[in-house]
Write an enzyme that holds these catalytic residues in place. Structure first.
Site, mmCIF file in Angstrom:
data_model
loop_
_atom_site.group_PDB
_atom_site.id
_atom_site.type_symbol
_atom_site.label_atom_id
_atom_site.label_comp_id
_atom_site.label_asym_id
_atom_site.label_seq_id
_atom_site.Cartn_x
_atom_site.Cartn_y
_atom_site.Cartn_z
ATOM 1 N N HIS A 14 3.725 1.684 19.872
ATOM 2 C CA HIS A 14 2.668 1.928 18.710
ATOM 3 C C HIS A 14 2.920 3.476 18.290
ATOM 4 O O HIS A 14 1.850 4.022 18.331
ATOM 5 C CB HIS A 14 1.228 1.722 19.199
ATOM 6 C CG HIS A 14 0.629 1.479 18.088
ATOM 7 N ND1 HIS A 14 -0.785 0.509 17.953
ATOM 8 C CD2 HIS A 14 0.334 2.036 16.797
ATOM 9 C CE1 HIS A 14 -1.245 0.432 16.800
ATOM 10 N NE2 HIS A 14 -0.810 1.399 16.039
ATOM 11 N N THR A 68 5.466 -2.868 11.664
ATOM 12 C CA THR A 68 4.730 -1.521 12.168
ATOM 13 C C THR A 68 3.177 -1.271 11.844
ATOM 14 O O THR A 68 2.498 -0.317 11.712
ATOM 15 C CB THR A 68 5.413 -0.393 11.214
ATOM 16 O OG1 THR A 68 5.519 -0.548 10.163
ATOM 17 C CG2 THR A 68 6.792 -0.028 11.810
ATOM 18 N N ALA A 81 4.753 4.594 15.521
ATOM 19 C CA ALA A 81 5.122 4.701 14.378
ATOM 20 C C ALA A 81 4.561 6.130 13.403
ATOM 21 O O ALA A 81 5.286 6.692 12.715
ATOM 22 C CB ALA A 81 5.044 3.592 13.290
ATOM 23 N N GLY A 134 0.851 -1.083 0.029
ATOM 24 C CA GLY A 134 -0.074 0.055 0.037
ATOM 25 C C GLY A 134 0.739 1.129 -0.063
ATOM 26 O O GLY A 134 2.015 1.259 -0.256
ATOM 27 N N ARG A 149 -0.031 -4.149 12.413
ATOM 28 C CA ARG A 149 -0.859 -4.437 13.598
ATOM 29 C C ARG A 149 -0.222 -5.950 14.287
ATOM 30 O O ARG A 149 0.087 -6.574 13.442
ATOM 31 C CB ARG A 149 -2.106 -4.880 12.864
ATOM 32 C CG ARG A 149 -3.097 -3.462 12.862
ATOM 33 C CD ARG A 149 -3.459 -2.768 14.108
ATOM 34 N NE ARG A 149 -4.243 -1.439 13.887
ATOM 35 C CZ ARG A 149 -3.737 -0.363 13.481
ATOM 36 N NH1 ARG A 149 -2.362 -0.147 13.341
ATOM 37 N NH2 ARG A 149 -4.568 0.788 13.446
ATOM 38 N N ILE A 161 2.197 2.860 2.309
ATOM 39 C CA ILE A 161 3.291 2.874 3.500
ATOM 40 C C ILE A 161 4.349 1.994 2.821
ATOM 41 O O ILE A 161 5.561 2.155 2.876
ATOM 42 C CB ILE A 161 3.012 2.506 4.872
ATOM 43 C CG1 ILE A 161 1.916 3.444 5.376
ATOM 44 C CG2 ILE A 161 4.206 2.360 5.700
ATOM 45 C CD1 ILE A 161 1.194 3.188 6.521
ATOM 46 N N GLU A 220 -1.703 -5.899 22.633
ATOM 47 C CA GLU A 220 -1.736 -4.323 23.109
ATOM 48 C C GLU A 220 -2.508 -4.078 24.082
ATOM 49 O O GLU A 220 -3.883 -4.342 23.771
ATOM 50 C CB GLU A 220 -1.708 -3.607 21.655
ATOM 51 C CG GLU A 220 -0.563 -2.621 21.508
ATOM 52 C CD GLU A 220 -0.593 -1.957 20.234
ATOM 53 O OE1 GLU A 220 -0.068 -2.805 19.270
ATOM 54 O OE2 GLU A 220 -0.879 -0.758 20.162
HETATM 55 C C1 GLV Z 1 -2.014 3.514 13.586
HETATM 56 O O1 GLV Z 1 -1.808 2.423 13.866
HETATM 57 C C2 GLV Z 1 -2.848 3.695 12.532
HETATM 58 O O2 GLV Z 1 -3.478 2.702 12.091
HETATM 59 O O3 GLV Z 1 -2.978 4.956 12.212
#
Ligand code: GLV
Ligand code: GLV
Length: 327
Positions: A293, A238, A295, A157, A240, A159, A269
Site C-alpha cells: 500500500h 492500486t 502507491a 477519476g 482498494r 488518477i 490488509e
Molecule cells: C491511499 O490508499 C489513499 O487513499 O490515499
C-alpha cells in the site's frame, strides 16, 4: 482549538496547524489505533480529528467526539474507512486529501507495477541475486512490452486520467475505459474508447483499477470477470483491496487464466493472504508483484497529503467550508 492526530504524519501539515496556535495531540505508537483507544481519546474533547485510512471511524467513534468535534480530516484519498452516512447524520464535516501530487504519484506507481510485471523485474532481480546469471541469452526472462498494447482503465477519476495520460503520451498505448458514464472530454484528449466492463476485460492487455471502494465496487473483479480477461493480461490494483475477490484472483493465477497481477492493496490488509485455501498464497506466484500500500508513498505526495489534511482542518475550524469535503 484542539486536534487529535492518530499517528505521526509528515511534518508540513503539522507545522501549519501549529502556526495557527492549535493544541495538537499526536499519538506516538506507529500502529493503527484501536476503536477503544480512539473512543477514550476523543472523549477528552477535540475540535478536529486527523484520521488515517487504517482507522475505522464509525458512529460510536463520532459520538465519543461530540458535541465538540467538528471535522474528521482523513489523511487519504479513499474514505471507505469513514462511515459517511453516520457522519452526515451528526453534521460532521468529513474530508479527504486529493491533490495533484498524490494523483501523479499513484499514476507513477501504477506504471511501476505495469512495467515490473511486463518486464519481469522482480523475477529478474531475484534471479540475479541468486547467482543464476551465467551470461547473456537470447531468450532469458523474456517479457512483453507496453507500447501499442491496450490498457483498460476502470474508473476515470483524477488518477485514472493521470494513468491515461502516461499511457498515451509516454507509452503509445491504446486506451479503453469504463466508468459510470462515458466522458467525452477524456475521449477527445486521449482517444480512449468507452466500453462495458465485460468488453474492457476481454480487450485489454493491462487492466488497471481506479474506482473507490463502495458496495457496488466490492468484488467488482471476481471469477466471472477474471475468466473474461486474456490469458496474457495483467491486472493492476492500486485502489482498494476488496475491489478484487482475492480468492478468485488466486484461482485465476493458478489456472493461468490471466498473465499476472500487480497489487498494492489487499482484501484483508495488512494480511496479503485472505484466502481460505493455503495452497493459493499470492506470494507463491512469480507473475505477481506486490507492494505494501505504497502507491502514494513518495515524500512529495505524503507531504502534500499532510498539507491538504491540515488545510481542511484550518478551513473548518475557522468557519469556512473545507476544500475537500466528501459527501
Ligand atoms: C491511499 O490508499 C489513499 O487513499 O490515499
Ligand atoms: C542487447 O544488449 C543488444 O545489444 O541488442
Amino acid at each position: 482549538m484542539k486536534v487529535f492526530i492518530t499517528r505521526q504524519i509528515p511534518d508540513q501539515g503539522i507545522k501549519m496547524l501549529r502556526e495557527k496556535g492549535y493544541e495538537l495531540k499526536i499519538r506516538e505508537a506507529n500502529s493503527p489505533i484501536s476503536k477503544k483507544e480512539l473512543i477514550s481519546e476523543l472523549k477528552n474533547g477535540y475540535d478536529a480529528l486527523l484520521s488515517l485510512l487504517t482507522d475505522k471511524i464509525d458512529g460510536d467513534v463520532m459520538d465519543a467526539g461530540l458535541p465538540r468535534l467538528k471535522i474528521i480530516a482523513n489523511y487519504a484519498v479513499g474514505f471507505d474507512n469513514v462511515n459517511i452516512e453516520e457522519g452526515k447524520k451528526r453534521n460532521l464535516l468529513m474530508t479527504n486529501t486529493p491533490g495533484p501530487e498524490i494523483t501523479e504519484s499513484v499514476a507513477e506507481h501504477t506504471f511501476a507495477l505495469m512495467i515490473a510485471l511486463a518486464r519481469r523485474l522482480v523475477e529478474s532481480d531475484k534471479f540475479l541475486r541468486a547467482g543464476n546469471y551465467k551470461g547473456w541469452q537470447p531468450m532469458l526472462l523474456l517479457g512483453t512490452d507496453l507500447h501499442h498494447k491496450t490498457l483498460g482503465i476502470v474508473g476515470l477519476g483524477r488518477i485514472g486520467f493521470a494513468v491515461a495520460e502516461r499511457a498515451v503520451k509516454g507509452f503509445k498505448m491504446k486506451l479503453v475505459y469504463h466508468d459510470v458514464k462515458p466522458n467525452p472530454d477524456f475521449e477527445s484528449q486521449f482517444g480512449g474508447v468507452y466500453k462495458s466492463l465485460d468488453d474492457l476485460l476481454k480487450e485489454s492487455d493491462f487492466v488497471s483499477l481506479h474506482v473507490p471502494l463502495l458496495p457496488s465496487t466490492t468484488h467488482l473483479i471476481s471469477d466471472a470477470q477474471l475468466a473474461m480477461m486474456k490469458p496474457t493480461a495483467f491486472l493492476i490494483n492500486t485502489a482498494r483491496g476488496p475491489i478484487v475477490d482475492e480468492f478468485a484472483l488466486s484461482k485465476a493465477l493458478r489456472d493461468k487464466k490471466i498473465g499476472g497481477a500487480g497489487l498494492d492493496v489487499f482484501e484483508c490488509e495488512p494480511s496479503i493472504d485472505c484466502i481460505p485455501d493455503d495452497h493459493l498464497d499470492l506470494k507463491s506466484f512469480d507473475n505477481v508483484v506486490l507492494t505494501p500500500h505504497t502507491a502514494s508513498a513518495s515524500i512529495e505526495a505524503r507531504q502534500a497529503m499532510s498539507r491538504v489534511a491540515a488545510q481542511n482542518i484550518i478551513e473548518a475550524l475557522e468557519g469556512r467550508t473545507p476544500p475537500n469535503l466528501v459527501k
